[in-house]
Design a protein around this motif. Sequence first.
Motif: not given
Lengths: 80, 147
Positions: A77-80, B82, B94, B118, B123-124
Amino acid sequence: MKIQLLCFAAMKDFFPAQWDLHLEGVRTLSDLKLYLQNQNPKASSLLKISRFAINQTIVREEEIIFDGAVIAVLPPSSGG
Amino acid sequence: MNTETHSNHIQTEILEIPNRFPDLPSMGGYVFFAGIVRNINEGRQVTHLEYEAYPEMADKMISDIIEDAKKQWDLQFADCIHRLGVLNIGEVAVIVSTGAVHRDEAYLANRYIIDRVKHEVAIWKKEYYTDGSSEWSKGCQDETHKH
Protein backbone atom coordinates in the motif's frame (compact mmCIF):
# COMPACT_ATOMS: atom_id res chain seq x y z
CA MET A 1 -12.39 -23.59 -11.97
CA LYS A 2 -13.31 -20.06 -12.97
CA ILE A 3 -12.11 -17.01 -11.05
CA GLN A 4 -11.88 -13.28 -11.59
CA LEU A 5 -8.47 -11.73 -10.95
CA LEU A 6 -8.19 -8.03 -10.06
CA CYS A 7 -4.83 -6.29 -10.35
CA PHE A 8 -4.00 -2.87 -8.98
CA ALA A 9 -1.29 -0.21 -9.29
CA ALA A 10 2.07 -1.54 -10.51
CA MET A 11 0.65 -5.05 -10.96
CA LYS A 12 -1.30 -3.69 -13.94
CA ASP A 13 2.04 -3.34 -15.77
CA PHE A 14 2.11 -7.15 -15.89
CA PHE A 15 -1.49 -8.34 -15.96
CA PRO A 16 -4.88 -6.92 -16.98
CA ALA A 17 -6.78 -4.91 -14.35
CA GLN A 18 -9.64 -7.44 -14.59
CA TRP A 19 -9.00 -10.91 -15.84
CA ASP A 20 -11.39 -13.88 -16.07
CA LEU A 21 -9.33 -17.02 -15.65
CA HIS A 22 -10.11 -20.69 -16.13
CA LEU A 23 -7.65 -22.53 -13.93
CA GLU A 24 -6.65 -26.18 -13.93
CA GLY A 25 -4.48 -27.67 -11.20
CA VAL A 26 -4.52 -24.50 -9.11
CA ARG A 27 -5.75 -25.21 -5.59
CA THR A 28 -4.35 -22.49 -3.33
CA LEU A 29 -3.29 -18.86 -3.64
CA SER A 30 0.27 -20.10 -3.52
CA ASP A 31 -0.43 -22.15 -6.66
CA LEU A 32 -2.03 -19.10 -8.26
CA LYS A 33 1.06 -17.04 -7.48
CA LEU A 34 3.21 -19.64 -9.23
CA TYR A 35 0.80 -19.68 -12.17
CA LEU A 36 1.07 -15.89 -12.48
CA GLN A 37 4.86 -15.99 -12.20
CA ASN A 38 4.93 -18.48 -15.07
CA GLN A 39 2.59 -16.32 -17.12
CA ASN A 40 4.86 -13.32 -16.69
CA PRO A 41 8.21 -13.89 -14.92
CA LYS A 42 8.80 -10.12 -14.81
CA ALA A 43 6.01 -9.88 -12.22
CA SER A 44 7.81 -12.22 -9.79
CA SER A 45 9.46 -9.64 -7.55
CA LEU A 46 6.24 -7.64 -7.12
CA LEU A 47 4.17 -10.81 -6.59
CA LYS A 48 6.54 -11.81 -3.78
CA ILE A 49 5.74 -8.69 -1.74
CA SER A 50 2.02 -8.47 -2.64
CA ARG A 51 -0.93 -9.53 -0.51
CA PHE A 52 -3.95 -11.42 -1.80
CA ALA A 53 -7.62 -10.93 -1.06
CA ILE A 54 -10.45 -13.32 -1.81
CA ASN A 55 -13.82 -11.60 -2.06
CA GLN A 56 -12.35 -8.48 -0.38
CA THR A 57 -10.81 -10.27 2.61
CA ILE A 58 -7.03 -10.52 2.91
CA VAL A 59 -6.04 -14.15 3.29
CA ARG A 60 -2.88 -16.22 3.61
CA GLU A 61 -1.29 -17.95 0.67
CA GLU A 62 -2.38 -21.37 1.92
CA GLU A 63 -5.99 -20.36 1.39
CA ILE A 64 -7.96 -22.64 -0.93
CA ILE A 65 -9.38 -21.00 -4.04
CA PHE A 66 -13.00 -21.73 -4.92
CA ASP A 67 -15.03 -21.47 -8.09
CA GLY A 68 -16.36 -17.96 -8.70
CA ALA A 69 -13.91 -16.28 -6.31
CA VAL A 70 -12.88 -12.69 -6.95
CA ILE A 71 -9.17 -12.60 -6.18
CA ALA A 72 -7.29 -9.32 -5.84
CA VAL A 73 -3.52 -8.96 -5.99
CA LEU A 74 -2.54 -6.07 -3.73
CA PRO A 75 0.96 -4.61 -4.07
CA PRO A 76 2.34 -2.84 -0.94
CA SER A 77 0.00 0.00 0.00
CA SER A 78 1.05 3.60 -0.45
CA GLY A 79 -1.85 5.71 0.70
CA GLY A 80 -1.68 8.84 2.82
CA MET B 1 -21.28 7.75 24.74
CA ASN B 2 -21.84 9.65 21.53
CA THR B 3 -19.53 8.09 18.98
CA GLU B 4 -19.57 8.99 15.33
CA THR B 5 -17.86 7.47 12.33
CA HIS B 6 -18.04 8.47 8.70
CA SER B 7 -19.70 5.82 6.55
CA ASN B 8 -17.71 6.55 3.41
CA HIS B 9 -13.96 6.84 3.85
CA ILE B 10 -13.00 7.11 0.21
CA GLN B 11 -13.89 10.10 -1.93
CA THR B 12 -13.03 11.60 -5.29
CA GLU B 13 -14.13 15.15 -4.44
CA ILE B 14 -11.73 17.74 -2.97
CA LEU B 15 -11.30 17.28 0.78
CA GLU B 16 -12.35 20.42 2.61
CA ILE B 17 -10.92 21.48 5.95
CA PRO B 18 -13.89 21.56 8.35
CA ASN B 19 -14.64 24.92 9.93
CA ARG B 20 -16.55 23.43 12.86
CA PHE B 21 -15.60 20.81 15.40
CA PRO B 22 -17.97 17.91 16.07
CA ASP B 23 -20.64 19.14 18.47
CA LEU B 24 -19.80 16.98 21.48
CA PRO B 25 -19.95 18.87 24.81
CA SER B 26 -17.61 16.55 26.74
CA MET B 27 -14.94 16.53 24.01
CA GLY B 28 -11.96 18.44 25.41
CA GLY B 29 -9.36 17.56 22.80
CA TYR B 30 -9.70 17.38 19.04
CA VAL B 31 -6.82 16.46 16.73
CA PHE B 32 -7.02 17.09 13.01
CA PHE B 33 -4.38 15.69 10.68
CA ALA B 34 -4.11 16.46 6.96
CA GLY B 35 -1.77 14.59 4.63
CA ILE B 36 -0.83 16.97 1.82
CA VAL B 37 0.62 16.34 -1.63
CA ARG B 38 4.20 17.62 -1.62
CA ASN B 39 6.36 18.59 -4.59
CA ILE B 40 9.31 16.33 -3.88
CA ASN B 41 9.84 12.64 -3.13
CA GLU B 42 13.20 10.96 -2.73
CA GLY B 43 14.91 13.88 -4.45
CA ARG B 44 12.63 13.92 -7.49
CA GLN B 45 10.41 16.87 -8.31
CA VAL B 46 6.78 15.80 -8.36
CA THR B 47 4.18 17.63 -10.48
CA HIS B 48 1.08 15.76 -9.29
CA LEU B 49 -0.16 12.42 -7.98
CA GLU B 50 -2.80 9.90 -8.77
CA TYR B 51 -4.38 7.68 -6.12
CA GLU B 52 -5.98 4.38 -7.01
CA ALA B 53 -7.87 2.11 -4.63
CA TYR B 54 -9.86 -1.05 -4.36
CA PRO B 55 -12.60 1.23 -3.03
CA GLU B 56 -14.98 -1.24 -1.37
CA MET B 57 -12.12 -2.97 0.37
CA ALA B 58 -10.31 0.26 1.30
CA ASP B 59 -13.50 1.67 2.82
CA LYS B 60 -13.98 -1.41 4.98
CA MET B 61 -10.30 -1.49 5.99
CA ILE B 62 -10.43 2.13 7.17
CA SER B 63 -13.65 1.40 9.09
CA ASP B 64 -11.95 -1.54 10.80
CA ILE B 65 -8.89 0.57 11.72
CA ILE B 66 -11.15 3.22 13.28
CA GLU B 67 -12.99 0.51 15.22
CA ASP B 68 -9.64 -0.86 16.46
CA ALA B 69 -8.66 2.65 17.59
CA LYS B 70 -11.93 2.95 19.51
CA LYS B 71 -11.14 -0.28 21.33
CA GLN B 72 -7.78 1.08 22.46
CA TRP B 73 -8.73 4.63 23.40
CA ASP B 74 -11.86 6.20 24.81
CA LEU B 75 -12.74 8.27 21.74
CA GLN B 76 -15.79 10.37 21.24
CA PHE B 77 -15.08 11.04 17.61
CA ALA B 78 -12.94 9.37 14.96
CA ASP B 79 -12.97 9.75 11.21
CA CYS B 80 -10.69 9.28 8.25
CA ILE B 81 -11.32 10.19 4.61
CA HIS B 82 -8.90 9.42 1.80
CA ARG B 83 -8.98 11.12 -1.57
CA LEU B 84 -8.80 9.24 -4.89
CA GLY B 85 -7.93 10.35 -8.41
CA VAL B 86 -5.60 13.08 -9.65
CA LEU B 87 -4.30 15.49 -6.99
CA ASN B 88 -2.12 18.56 -7.46
CA ILE B 89 0.62 19.82 -5.14
CA GLY B 90 -0.85 21.27 -1.96
CA GLU B 91 -4.11 19.35 -2.17
CA VAL B 92 -5.26 17.30 0.79
CA ALA B 93 -4.81 13.55 0.23
CA VAL B 94 -6.12 12.29 3.55
CA ILE B 95 -7.64 13.64 6.73
CA VAL B 96 -7.84 11.98 10.12
CA SER B 97 -9.79 13.61 12.94
CA THR B 98 -10.10 12.32 16.46
CA GLY B 99 -11.75 13.69 19.56
CA ALA B 100 -11.68 12.63 23.20
CA VAL B 101 -12.26 14.02 26.68
CA HIS B 102 -8.50 14.68 26.95
CA ARG B 103 -5.96 15.48 24.27
CA ASP B 104 -3.62 12.54 24.87
CA GLU B 105 -6.08 9.95 23.59
CA ALA B 106 -6.99 12.09 20.61
CA TYR B 107 -3.31 12.49 19.65
CA LEU B 108 -2.41 8.83 20.11
CA ALA B 109 -5.45 7.53 18.24
CA ASN B 110 -4.93 9.97 15.39
CA ARG B 111 -1.34 8.79 14.89
CA TYR B 112 -2.40 5.16 15.12
CA ILE B 113 -5.09 5.61 12.47
CA ILE B 114 -2.94 7.46 9.92
CA ASP B 115 -0.03 5.04 10.34
CA ARG B 116 -2.21 2.02 9.69
CA VAL B 117 -4.07 3.70 6.82
CA LYS B 118 -0.77 4.53 5.11
CA HIS B 119 0.63 1.04 5.46
CA GLU B 120 -2.27 -1.36 5.17
CA VAL B 121 -5.18 0.04 3.23
CA ALA B 122 -5.68 -0.95 -0.42
CA ILE B 123 -4.72 2.46 -1.82
CA TRP B 124 -1.81 3.15 -4.18
CA LYS B 125 -0.06 6.30 -5.30
CA LYS B 126 1.37 7.08 -8.72
CA GLU B 127 3.81 9.97 -8.82
CA TYR B 128 4.30 12.13 -11.91
CA TYR B 129 7.64 13.94 -12.24
CA THR B 130 8.79 17.14 -13.92
CA ASP B 131 10.73 15.15 -16.54
CA GLY B 132 7.44 13.67 -17.79
CA SER B 133 7.98 10.23 -16.28
CA SER B 134 5.73 8.55 -13.71
CA GLU B 135 6.06 5.71 -11.25
CA TRP B 136 3.93 3.77 -8.80
CA SER B 137 5.11 4.33 -5.24
CA LYS B 138 6.81 1.20 -3.95
CA GLY B 139 4.98 1.40 -0.66
CA CYS B 140 6.40 1.65 2.78
CA GLN B 141 9.73 -0.02 3.46
CA ASP B 142 10.29 1.92 6.68
CA GLU B 143 9.24 -0.13 9.69
CA THR B 144 9.55 2.84 12.07
CA HIS B 145 6.59 4.49 10.28
CA LYS B 146 7.98 7.89 11.33
CA HIS B 147 7.46 9.63 8.02
